[in-house]
Design an enzyme around this catalytic site. Structure first.
Site, PDB file in Angstrom:
ATOM      1  CG  ASN A   1      -0.324  -0.049   2.507  1.00  0.00           C
ATOM      2  OD1 ASN A   1       0.688  -0.719   2.694  1.00  0.00           O
ATOM      3  ND2 ASN A   1      -0.861   0.684   3.454  1.00  0.00           N
TER       4      ASN A   1
ATOM      5  CD  GLU B   1       7.512  -1.170  11.976  1.00  0.00           C
ATOM      6  OE1 GLU B   1       6.885  -0.297  11.348  1.00  0.00           O
ATOM      7  OE2 GLU B   1       7.948  -2.209  11.455  1.00  0.00           O
TER       8      GLU B   1
ATOM      9  CD  GLU C   1       3.880  -1.994  13.531  1.00  0.00           C
ATOM     10  OE1 GLU C   1       2.719  -1.546  13.575  1.00  0.00           O
ATOM     11  OE2 GLU C   1       4.687  -1.900  14.463  1.00  0.00           O
TER      12      GLU C   1
ATOM     13  CB  CYS D   1      -2.453   0.153   8.071  1.00  0.00           C
ATOM     14  SG  CYS D   1      -1.022   1.202   8.334  1.00  0.00           S
TER      15      CYS D   1
END
Ligand code: NAD
Length: 480
Positions: free
Chosen positions: A150, A461, A248, A282
């Protein structure tokens, strides 16, 4: 037709097996490049090269590694337009978005971690007259980085930059759906002075290349961004090998709109948080929860704004949305809209494929879609769609809003619109999410922890969290 190659041991190579995969341009639905269909043999060669390169890369020290990464960032910036065009062609996203967000952010990721490592501290713990402890953080060695389609270069660099800065060598796999910008970057590594074997990029399918990275006994840490189901499979393979894992994963993010918000600013931002990158971020808000007293006003104004969005040629400056990433993904998103209808939802706008003319007639376009009339437990409000589709649900009280917001198995991001400071703190604390944006969306400080709770992931992260993930902490205790 362009032939993409792997980067292994500093060389651009075809897959050992000699076969290729098609790469499609979403805007036209046509094949325009070939991708190496790599397998475990290519991953093995990359891992061996990475192990050979590790001692010298680590010994180069923070400043030497930082300088090489800064040169790579500069070379990408010098070619920003070429990278942006590749990203748009490969993903279907508007060219303007790739120019404004994707490529600048990829450059920023490299620069951020190239300089963050220069300031990465270690702790000391003094025990009165007994002893002194200090924490020595050493690179892990060879790490695996697996990224989705994405935000291709943006998320690829978000992983490899902290890994390299911390002194690791990397075996990386970009998404097979969008491999182009990672390949473009691999051609710059030599000129940047990244030594052979330090960064290896192996292209190909997830169940072949990604699975081989995950299962490789000489890759003790995996950083993964992608779907929750893939994350579960990676965890299943990696857990018995005691690998370090950063996951993630997916989301079903709520947007909580309280009646006291700045309505116009909320409306502008909520259109963006719903449909930027065709809703394929996301962090996009996909469940919009609106206080009942302004629900009708919001719905009417929002639907009017969404109907005015232009779906079209990603290269055209006036296009707000481009194509979705693949034919399969388009079918999946259209299937989710059909499901919403069958669950009793009312489609207020959109709800169908958009057919364009000429060279774009076979492209994969979906009209931005707003759905209402569905309860929180239906599949439409539970399962990730990851496309230009949002639902509206009214609420009466703050407690109702929170109950709706937290009523999914995901917990990545959330957005709150209110001018009440006390409520801001209460709601932010009670939301089950790794990220809460108040009166804004996608404002990113790269030092902050980034990640999700529940089925949205494990670990964080960004900033020191990423540098800590890519190092092992060793306590050294010295008697005084
Ligand atoms: P995906 O899980 O299908 O693929 C992601 C990557 O994993 C790809 O490179 C793929 O080839 C690889 N892969 C697939 N099967 C594998 C396996 N068995 N072993 C190892 N690797 C494998 O996800 P996608 O469709 O590319 O991306 C969309 C998903 O990513 C959405 O669910 C979205 O929410 C999520 N995402 C999450 C974040 C975040 O930061 N939490 C960011 C972006 C996207």
């Amino acid at each position: 037709m362009e032939q993409l190659l792997n980067l292994i041991d500093g060389e651009l190579r075809s897959a050992v097996g000699g076969t290729s995969l098609d790469v499609y341009a979403p805007a036209t639905g046509q094949v325009y490049a070939q991708l190496p269909d790599s397998d475990d043999r290519d991953v093995h060669a990359a891992t061996e090269a990475a192990h050979r390169a590790f001692p010298a890369w680590n010994a180069l020290g923070r400043e030497g590694r930082s300088a090489a990464m800064l040169r790579l960032a500069q070379l990408i910036e010098d070619d920003l337009e070429g990278f942006a065009q590749d990203e748009s062609r490969d993903n279907g996203k508007p060219l303007a978005l790739a120019r404004r967000v994707d490529i600048p952010r990829a450059i920023a990721n490299l620069r951020f971690f190239a300089t963050a490592i220069l300031h990465f501290p270690s702790e000391a713990h003094l025990m009165d007259d007994v002893a002194v402890n200090y924490t020595d953080r050493q690179p892990i060695g060879v790490v695996g980085c697996i990224s989705p389609w994405n935000l291709p270069l943006y998320l690829f660099t978000w992983k490899i930059a902290p890994a390299l800065a911390a002194g690791n060598c990397v075996v990386a796999k970009p998404s097979e759906v969008t491999p182009l910008t990672a390949f473009r970057m691999s051609r710059l590594c030599k000129a940047a002075g990244i030594p052979p074997g330090v960064l290896n990029i192996v292209h190909g399918l997830g169940p072949k290349v990604g699975a081989a990275i995950t299962a490789h006994p000489c890759i003790p840490a995996i950083s993964f961004t992608g779907g929750t189901r893939t994350g579960a499979e990676i965890a299943r393979v990696a857990a018995p090998m005691f690998k370090k894992l950063s996951l993630e994963l997916g989301g079903k993010n709520p947007v909580l709109v309280f009646a006291d918000c700045d309505f116009e600013e909320m409306l502008d931002t909520t259109v963006r948080s719903s449909f930027t990158n065709q809703g394929q971020i996301c962090l996009c808000g996909s469940r919009i929860l609106v206080e009942r007293s302004i629900h009708t006003r919001f719905r009417d104004a929002f639907v009017e704004r969404v109907k005015a969005l232009r779906v079209g040629d990603p290269n055209a400056a006036e296009s707000d949305l481009g194509a979705v990433v693949s034919h399969g993904h388009m079918e999946k998103v259209l299937g989710c809209i059909e499901l919403a209808r069958s669950e009793g939802g009312t489609v207020l706008c959109g709800g169908e494929r958009v057919m364009l003319d000429g060279a774009l007639k076979d492209g994969w376009y979906i009209a931005p879609t707003v759905i209402e009339g569905l309860g929180p437990q239906c599949r439409t409000n539970q399962e990730e769609i990851f496309g230009p589709v949002v639902t509206l649900q009214p609420f009466d009280t703050e407690a109702d809003a929170l109950a709706l917001a937290n009523a999914t198995s995901y917990g990545l991001a959330s957005v709150v619109w209110t001018r009440d400071v006390q409520r801001t703190h209460r709601v932010a604390r009670a939301l089950q999410a790794g990220i809460v944006w108040v009166n804004c969306w996608m404002v990113r400080d790269l030092r902050t922890p980034f990640g999700g709770v529940k089925q949205s992931g494990v670990g964080r992260e960004g900033g020191v969290d990423a540098l800590r993930f890519f190092t092992e902490a060793k306590n050294v205790c010295i008697k005084l």
